[in-house]
Design an enzyme around this catalytic site. Structure first.
Site, PDB file in Angstrom:
ATOM      1  N   GLU A 177       0.822  -1.218   0.000  1.00 36.40           N
ATOM      2  CA  GLU A 177       0.000   0.000   0.000  1.00 36.40           C
ATOM      3  C   GLU A 177       0.858   1.271   0.000  1.00 36.40           C
ATOM      4  OE1 GLU A 177      -2.755   0.411   3.305  1.00 36.40           O
ATOM      5  OE2 GLU A 177      -3.588   2.260   2.486  1.00 36.40           O
ATOM      6  N   LYS A 219      -2.503  -2.021  -3.112  1.00 36.99           N
ATOM      7  CA  LYS A 219      -3.550  -1.152  -2.549  1.00 36.99           C
ATOM      8  C   LYS A 219      -3.137   0.304  -2.765  1.00 36.99           C
ATOM      9  CE  LYS A 219      -6.041  -0.149   1.746  1.00 36.99           C
ATOM     10  NZ  LYS A 219      -6.772  -0.758   2.852  1.00 36.99           N
TER      11      LYS A 219
HETATM   12  P1  13P Z   1      -9.409   4.214   4.058  1.00 30.98           P
HETATM   13  O1  13P Z   1     -10.235   3.471   3.042  1.00 30.98           O
HETATM   14  O2  13P Z   1     -10.223   4.840   5.153  1.00 30.98           O
HETATM   15  O3  13P Z   1      -8.408   5.135   3.416  1.00 30.98           O
HETATM   16  O4  13P Z   1      -8.556   3.110   4.823  1.00 30.98           O
HETATM   17  C1  13P Z   1      -7.963   2.104   4.116  1.00 30.98           C
HETATM   18  C2  13P Z   1      -6.707   1.711   4.776  1.00 30.98           C
HETATM   19  O5  13P Z   1      -6.536   0.568   5.136  1.00 30.98           O
HETATM   20  C3  13P Z   1      -5.663   2.726   4.955  1.00 30.98           C
HETATM   21  O6  13P Z   1      -4.457   2.109   5.260  1.00 30.98           O
END
Ligand code: 13P
Length: 339
Positions: A177, A219
């Site tokens: 991510e 992500k």
């Molecule tokens: P949000 O969808 O609220 O951005 O959170 C996703 C997430 O796991 C952030 O690390």
């Protein structure tokens, strides 16, 4: 390391019409969410809230995996079943946040690097034993005057790749991510240029660290204008720019991409996902939303026992709408009718 098992899990996490619930708020973050409904953040209350979501009737129709926080992974349903086992019995993959947060990057004002690599191998072993089959590590890239710097992007990509390699070594699928924040006043074009650089560097680092791309889930942020920009990009522009950017950098070997919502409204996040899925794509494109799946459910519940089921219904309404969006089948007029 068993590649085929990693591939099976990664594909299952992005199965058609399903997505991931990010319910891995740290103790500090969940307190902020509870403060908004004037609900005290105790361990018991956090268990109750997570049970509302994880035991929502029908959850496995739209949710393929749940990202938990260390505390939640060790908690049980009120019936005494550990949350990971509860999820696994429904065919949902249990996941765990393993990073230890974005910390100031020394000598680089306004920038952060995500920590948590020391001792990670041992923590992953323990988490696997507790039932976790995938993990999450979030790198944070902010946009402002003079940043992000190349150095910050490289430092974060390096940490993400080391994390991903360790996860796969332990039979855990890494969610990779790299989040470019939408908090600033920047344009969609600036977000696209920064996201280009971040994804390019992230995949360069993953290759250098010999990460098996078929066994990860990416992500990313969507390519979107900053929240403080008065001229917000349209949903069509966001969808087009995001797919264009991902096509440049994400190999078709990656089975799926599951977006974060990043502060978009619940309906924006669903619409953007649906618009992107109205064309043939080389990877599954789905959601891994935190706020966009939880905000309205949290409000409907309000911490009141009498509203427990109303909270579950609202969570499932959003989960199902996002499941439809993952197949390109959501339209804004569905918000008023039954999902
Ligand atoms: P949000 O969808 O609220 O951005 O959170 C996703 C997430 O796991 C952030 O690390």
């Amino acid at each position: 390391m068993n590649h085929s098992e990693l591939e099976r899990i990664a594909r299952g996490m992005v199965a058609p019409g399903k997505g991931i619930l990010a319910a891995d708020e740290s103790t500090g973050t969940i307190k902020k969410r509870f403060d908004a409904i004037a609900f005290e953040s105790t361990e018991t209350n956090r268990q109750l809230y997570r049970e509302m979501l994880l035991a929502a009737p029908g959850i496995n129709e739209a949710i393929s995996g749940v990202i938990m926080y260390d505390e939640t992974l060790r908690q049980k349903t009120r019936a005494g079943v550990p949350f990971p086992q509860h999820l696994a019995s429904l065919g949902i993959f249990p996941g765990i946040k393993v990073d230890q947060g974005a910390k100031p990057l020394a000598n680089f004002p306004n920038e952060t690097v995500t920590e948590g690599l020391d001792g990670l191998r041992e923590r992953l072993k323990e988490y696997h034993g507790l039932g976790a089959r995938f993990a999450k590590w979030r790198a944070v890239i902010d946009i402002g005057a003079g940043y992000p710097t190349r150095f910050c992007i490289e430092a974060n990509a390096h940490a993400l790749a080391r994390y991903a390699a360790l996860c796969q070594e332990q039979g855990i699928v890494p969610i990779v991510e790299p989040e470019v924040l939408m908090d600033g006043a920047h344009s969609l074009e600036t977000c696209e240029a920064v996201t280009d650089e971040v994804l390019c560097e992230t995949f360069r680092a993953l290759a250098a660290h010999r990460v098996h791309l078929e066994g990860i889930v990416l992500k990313p942020n969507m390519v979107i204008s900053g929240k403080k920009n008065a001229a917000r990009a349209t949903p069509e522009q966001v969808a087009e720019a995001t797919v264009r950017c991902l096509r440049r950098w994400v190999s078709p070997a990656v089975p799926g991409i599951a977006f974060l919502s990043g502060g978009q409204s619940t309906t924006e996040a669903t619409l953007h996902l649906s618009l992107m899925n109205r064309q043939p794509l080389p990877w599954a494109l789905t959601f891994s939303y935190g706020r966009a799946l939880q905000d309205s459910a949290l409000k409907a519940w309000g911490g009141k026992p009498a509203n427990f089921e109303a909270g579950q219904r609202e969570f499932m309404r959003r989960a199902r709408l996002n499941g439809l969006a993952a197949k390109g089948g959501y339209t804004a007029d569905m918000e008023s009718g039954a999902a």
